[in-house]
Scaffold this active site. Structure first.
Site, PDB file in Angstrom:
ATOM      1  N   SER A   1       0.819  -1.214   0.000  1.00 52.00           N
ATOM      2  CA  SER A   1       0.000   0.000   0.000  1.00 52.00           C
ATOM      3  C   SER A   1       0.852   1.263   0.000  1.00 52.00           C
ATOM      4  CB  SER A   1      -0.907   0.019   1.235  1.00 52.00           C
ATOM      5  OG  SER A   1      -0.127   0.010   2.424  1.00 52.00           O
TER       6      SER A   1
ATOM      7  N   HIS B   1      -3.141  -3.527  -5.660  1.00 52.69           N
ATOM      8  CA  HIS B   1      -3.453  -3.089  -4.302  1.00 52.69           C
ATOM      9  C   HIS B   1      -4.936  -3.257  -4.024  1.00 52.69           C
ATOM     10  CE1 HIS B   1      -3.883   0.277  -1.139  1.00 52.69           C
ATOM     11  NE2 HIS B   1      -3.585  -0.867  -0.557  1.00 52.69           N
TER      12      HIS B   1
ATOM     13  N   GLU C   1      -6.390  -1.115  -7.106  1.00 48.70           N
ATOM     14  CA  GLU C   1      -5.461  -0.222  -7.788  1.00 48.70           C
ATOM     15  C   GLU C   1      -4.451  -1.082  -8.538  1.00 48.70           C
ATOM     16  OE1 GLU C   1      -5.282   3.810  -5.116  1.00 48.70           O
ATOM     17  OE2 GLU C   1      -4.109   2.106  -4.391  1.00 48.70           O
TER      18      GLU C   1
ATOM     19  N   ASN D   1      -4.411   6.039  -1.068  1.00 50.15           N
ATOM     20  CA  ASN D   1      -3.631   6.382   0.126  1.00 50.15           C
ATOM     21  C   ASN D   1      -2.911   7.712  -0.015  1.00 50.15           C
ATOM     22  OD1 ASN D   1      -4.384   4.247   1.697  1.00 50.15           O
ATOM     23  ND2 ASN D   1      -2.666   2.950   1.124  1.00 50.15           N
TER      24      ASN D   1
END
Length: 338
Positions: free
Chosen positions: A144, A165, A177, A215
Site C-alpha cells: 500500500s 493493491h 489499484e 492512500n
C-alpha cells in the site's frame, strides 16, 4: 495507460504473455489480506495456492475463508441452503495451501505478495522466487505504500512486474489499484487489469507514485486531521501582558487557547461524517487502519520526499505509537476500545 518495456538480460519477449489469462494464482501471505484475496480468487473459479510459513497460519486462514463464505451464503443462498453448502465446498476445493513457496510458484500464472510492509523482505522474497518461477509468470505486490519499482528491482522480470493493491475487507471492497512501473509491459498491465475484472472488482490504473491514488489522498487527510487537533499555536500568550496583544490578534482567543487545538477528535470525526458524508471520521479510521501502519507509511514517504509538507511528522501520532497504542487492535489509540 501505456508503459514502456525495457529489455533485460533474462528477457522473455512480451509477446509471450500477450493476452495471457491468469488461471492459477499463488498468494504469498496468509494474513487477513492474503486470505481475502484467496477467497475472492477461488470464488471466481481461479485455482489458488495460499503460502505462508506455518501450517497453523494456513489453517487459520482457511478457517477464516470458510467463515467468511458462510456469511456470504446466508445472504446469497438464503432460500437455497443446499446450494449454499455446495458453493462453499466448490470454492474451498479451489484453494490449496503450502509452506514451500519455491515449489508453489513452479506452475503458476501470477505470484501475488501480501506480506509485511518491509522493502528488504519483499525484495528477498521476489528475488528468490524469480529464479524458480516460469518465465511467463507475472509478479505483483499488494503493497500500500512501498514503490513497486524498488520491490521489482530484485528480479530479472521487470516487464512482468506490477502492483495489485486490494482494500480491506477484500471480499466486500470493490476497488483494486493496478500499478504499472516505467518497465511494466503493456501486456502485463492488461493482464493485471483483466484479472482484477475477472475477480468482480473495479480496477483503476495507477502510476508508481507514493500511495498510488487512494492512500496518497487518504493518509495526508488523516494526518491533517491530527495536526488540526494537536495544533496549539506556539504564539499563545504566557503572560497577562501578552494576553491582551493576543486578543487583538485572534478573533476568537478562547477558541485559540482551547486545550483541544483547533478541534476535538470527536468534533472532527462528526464533522467529516455529517458534513462530507464519510462513513468514518479520520480518527476512527486511523484507529481502524492502525496508528503504527499510518506512522510507517508517513515515515517512508517523508524519507523519500523530506521537503514535502504533506509528509510531515506528528508528535501526537509518534507518542501514541511509542506507547503501543495502535488503535482497535491493541484496545486503545485515539479512542479506547473494550
Amino acid at each position: 495507460m501505456a508503459f514502456f518495456t525495457h529489455h533485460i538480460s533474462r528477457g522473455l519477449s512480451s509477446s509471450a504473455v500477450r493476452n495471457a489469462v491468469i488461471k492459477h494464482v499463488t498468494i504469498i501471505g496468509g494474513g487477513q489480506m492474503g486470505a481475502g484475496i484467496a477467497q475472492v480468487a477461488a470464488s471466481t473459479g481461479h485455482s489458488v495456492t495460499l503460502v505462508d510459513t506455518s501450517e497453523d497460519i494456513l489453517n487459520k486462514a482457511v478457517k477464516g475463508i470458510e467463515g467468511s463464505l458462510k456469511r456470504v451464503v446466508k445472504k446469497k443462498f438464503a432460500d437455497k441452503p443446499e446450494a449454499g453448502v455446495e458453493f462453499i465446498q466448490k470454492v474451498l476445493q479451489n484453494v490449496s495451501t503450502s509452506t514451500d513457496a519455491t515449489s508453489a510458484v513452479q506452475s503458476t500464472d501470477l505470484v501475488l505478495e501480501a506480506i509485511v510492509e518491509n522493502l528488504k523482505i519483499k525484495q528477498d522474497l521476489f528475488g528468490g522466487l524469480d529464479k524458480v518461477a516460469p518465465a511467463h509468470t507475472i509478479f505483483a505486490s499488494n503493497t500500500s505504500s512501498l514503490p513497486i519499482t524498488d520491490i521489482a528491482s530484485s528480479t530479472n522480470r521487470l516487464d512482468r512486474f506490477g502492483g495489485l493493491h486490494f482494500f480491506n475487507p477484500v471480499p466486500m471492497m470493490k476497488l483494486v489499484e493496478v500499478i504499472g512501473t516505467s518497465t511494466t509491459s503493456q501486456e502485463t498491465f492488461d493482464s493485471l487489469l483483466n484479472f482484477s475484472k475477472a475477480l468482480g472488482k473495479t480496477p483503476v490504473s495507477c502510476k508508481d507514485t507514493p500511495g498510488f491514488i487512494v492512500n496518497r489522498l487518504l493518509v495526508p487527510y488523516m494526518m491533517e486531521a491530527i495536526r488540526l487537533h494537536e495544533r496549539d499555536l506556539s504564539r499563545c500568550p504566557t503572560s497577562i501582558t501578552n494576553i491582551f496583544r493576543f486578543i487583538d490578534f485572534c478573533s476568537n482567543p478562547w477558541l485559540c487557547l482551547s486545550p483541544s487545538g483547533h478541534g476535538s477528535k470527536e468534533d472532527i470525526d462528526i464533522a467529516m461524517k455529517l458534513g462530507a458524508g464519510y462513513p468514518m471520521g479520520p480518527f476512527e479510521l486511523l484507529d481502524y487502519v492502525g496508528l503504527d501502519t499510518a506512522k510507517f507509511i508517513m515515515d517512508g514517504w517523508s524519507a523519500m520526499d523530506p521537503g514535502n509538507p504533506l509528509f510531515g511528522q506528528s508528535e501526537m501520532l509518534n507518542k501514541l505509537v511509542a506507547e503501543g497504542k495502535y488503535g482497535k487492535k491493541t484496545g486503545e489509540g485515539f479512542y479506547k476500545y473494550k
